[in-house]
Design a protein around this motif. Structure first.
Motif, PDB file in Angstrom:
ATOM      1  N   LYS A 107       0.870  -1.172   0.000  1.00 42.97           N
ATOM      2  CA  LYS A 107       0.000   0.000   0.000  1.00 42.97           C
ATOM      3  C   LYS A 107       0.910   1.227   0.000  1.00 42.97           C
ATOM      4  CE  LYS A 107      -4.197   1.397   2.336  1.00 42.97           C
ATOM      5  NZ  LYS A 107      -5.192   0.915   3.280  1.00 42.97           N
ATOM      6  N   ARG A 109       2.322   5.020   0.379  1.00 43.39           N
ATOM      7  CA  ARG A 109       2.172   6.086   1.364  1.00 43.39           C
ATOM      8  C   ARG A 109       1.290   7.187   0.782  1.00 43.39           C
ATOM      9  NH1 ARG A 109       5.616   7.827   5.722  1.00 43.39           N
ATOM     10  NH2 ARG A 109       5.530  10.071   6.000  1.00 43.39           N
ATOM     11  N   SER A 110       0.366   7.735   1.587  1.00 40.75           N
ATOM     12  CA  SER A 110      -0.511   8.805   1.096  1.00 40.75           C
ATOM     13  C   SER A 110       0.285  10.095   0.931  1.00 40.75           C
ATOM     14  CB  SER A 110      -1.636   9.092   2.085  1.00 40.75           C
ATOM     15  OG  SER A 110      -2.400   7.953   2.278  1.00 40.75           O
ATOM     16  N   SER A 112      -0.757  13.025   1.889  1.00 35.98           N
ATOM     17  CA  SER A 112      -0.858  13.793   3.136  1.00 35.98           C
ATOM     18  C   SER A 112      -0.835  12.836   4.330  1.00 35.98           C
ATOM     19  CB  SER A 112      -2.149  14.600   3.144  1.00 35.98           C
ATOM     20  OG  SER A 112      -3.251  13.727   3.163  1.00 35.98           O
ATOM     21  N   GLU A 184      -5.590   7.112  11.603  1.00 37.90           N
ATOM     22  CA  GLU A 184      -5.451   7.656  10.249  1.00 37.90           C
ATOM     23  C   GLU A 184      -3.984   7.670   9.817  1.00 37.90           C
ATOM     24  OE1 GLU A 184      -7.923  10.810   8.055  1.00 37.90           O
ATOM     25  OE2 GLU A 184      -6.447  11.955   9.203  1.00 37.90           O
ATOM     26  N   GLU A 187      -2.814   4.243   8.680  1.00 41.32           N
ATOM     27  CA  GLU A 187      -3.306   3.865   7.348  1.00 41.32           C
ATOM     28  C   GLU A 187      -2.527   4.633   6.285  1.00 41.32           C
ATOM     29  OE1 GLU A 187      -7.631   3.332   5.995  1.00 41.32           O
ATOM     30  OE2 GLU A 187      -6.976   5.062   4.835  1.00 41.32           O
ATOM     31  N   GLN A 188      -2.336   5.930   6.538  1.00 44.79           N
ATOM     32  CA  GLN A 188      -1.707   6.791   5.520  1.00 44.79           C
ATOM     33  C   GLN A 188      -0.255   6.428   5.213  1.00 44.79           C
ATOM     34  OE1 GLN A 188      -2.430  10.582   7.366  1.00 44.79           O
ATOM     35  NE2 GLN A 188      -4.254  10.991   6.141  1.00 44.79           N
ATOM     36  N   GLY A 190       1.075   3.642   4.901  1.00 44.60           N
ATOM     37  CA  GLY A 190       1.169   2.524   3.969  1.00 44.60           C
ATOM     38  C   GLY A 190       2.314   1.586   4.306  1.00 44.60           C
TER      39      GLY A 190
END
Ligand code: HEC
Ligand code: HEC
Length: 193
Positions: A107, A109-110, A112, A184, A187-188, A190
């Motif tokens: 997954k 990395r976001s 933000s 959050e 999750e972000q 990743g």
């Protein structure tokens, strides 16, 4: 008639590779059968189909096994999971845990990242690692896990619905906002950082 040595060797080679192949496909059938009832929720690749549910791919095998046993013996309760594992042997649970742990979980990395969550995770690093991946086989990775799922677990630890000597204390030291932020954050970040 004398069989040339070369032919004997070829036959042995063929036989060996045939039985290896058979063993491999039997093992694949076995795990497919064992996990056939799991894919509806945890996905074909161990990536959850709904964001409130956990992905299992790449999770630590010792941790997965402990959770499977906990659901089976009722010490961890959930309406969707409880009762599901009644007919599974300890050997089955071991195979399932190893199987999901072996699946890749990728997954990105976001763009933000929740900064407040990053501050909260200072209290988590010692066990859940710098990158949300534990060094210990029996502790869970958090990196890339669904935030709704993580948040629910923190609430369940706080209310004692889910039991863990360590996490019951740690979660109860967080307020609701901190739980949301840190869930959050994990999750972000990743799994590819
Ligand atoms: C109907 C949906 C559903 C099915 C089918 C299902 N699960 Fe689950 N599973 C869940 C939910 C929801 C949770 C989170 C439970 C909680 O909040 O405590 C969960 C949690 C888990 C966990 C703990 C993950 C963690 O990070 O702690 C494991 C391991 C697991 N499931 C394995 C399985 C296996 C193996 C099967 C098949 C035999 C299966 N599940 C079938 C919905 C499902
Ligand atoms: C001293 C070690 C330790 C520290 C520090 C720690 N944890 Fe944990 N955490 C654990 C262990 C062990 C478990 C597995 C609990 C169990 O067996 O059910 C866990 C489980 C969890 C889970 C459930 C994961 C899942 O897949 O169901 C979440 C969420 C979590 N921790 C979040 C946090 C957060 C957020 C922090 C920091 C605020 C934190 N933890 C700090 C040891 C720790």
């Amino acid at each position: 008639m004398k069989t040339p040595l070369k032919n004997v060797c070829v036959n042995i080679l063929l036989l060996t590779s045939f039985s290896l192949l058979t063993a491999q496909s039997l093992a694949a059938d076995d795990i497919e059968h064992l996990t056939s009832s799991c894919t509806a929720c945890h996905g074909e690749n161990g990536v959850a189909v709904v964001k409130e549910w956990p992905s299992l791919a790449g999770q630590k095998p010792g941790y997965l096994l402990a959770q499977l046993k906990a659901f089976k013996n009722g010490s961890r309760e959930n309406v969707l999971m409880s009762g599901l594992l009644t007919n599974f042997s300890e050997q089955d649970l071991l195979k399932i845990a190893d199987y999901y742990a072996s699946l890749p979980f990728e997954k990105a990395r976001s763009a933000s990242i929740n900064k407040a969550g990053e501050n909260v995770r200072a209290n988590c690093i010692s066990c859940h690692g710098m990158t949300g991946q534990t060094i210990n086989d029996t502790w869970p990775n958090l990196a890339g896990q669904n935030k709704e799922y993580l948040l629910q677990q923190l609430k369940d630890f706080t209310s004692n619905k889910r039991h863990s000597i360590i996490m019951n204390v740690i979660a109860s030291e967080l307020d609701e906002q901190q739980m949301q932020d840190v869930a959050e954050y994990y999750e972000q970040i990743g799994t590819i950082q």
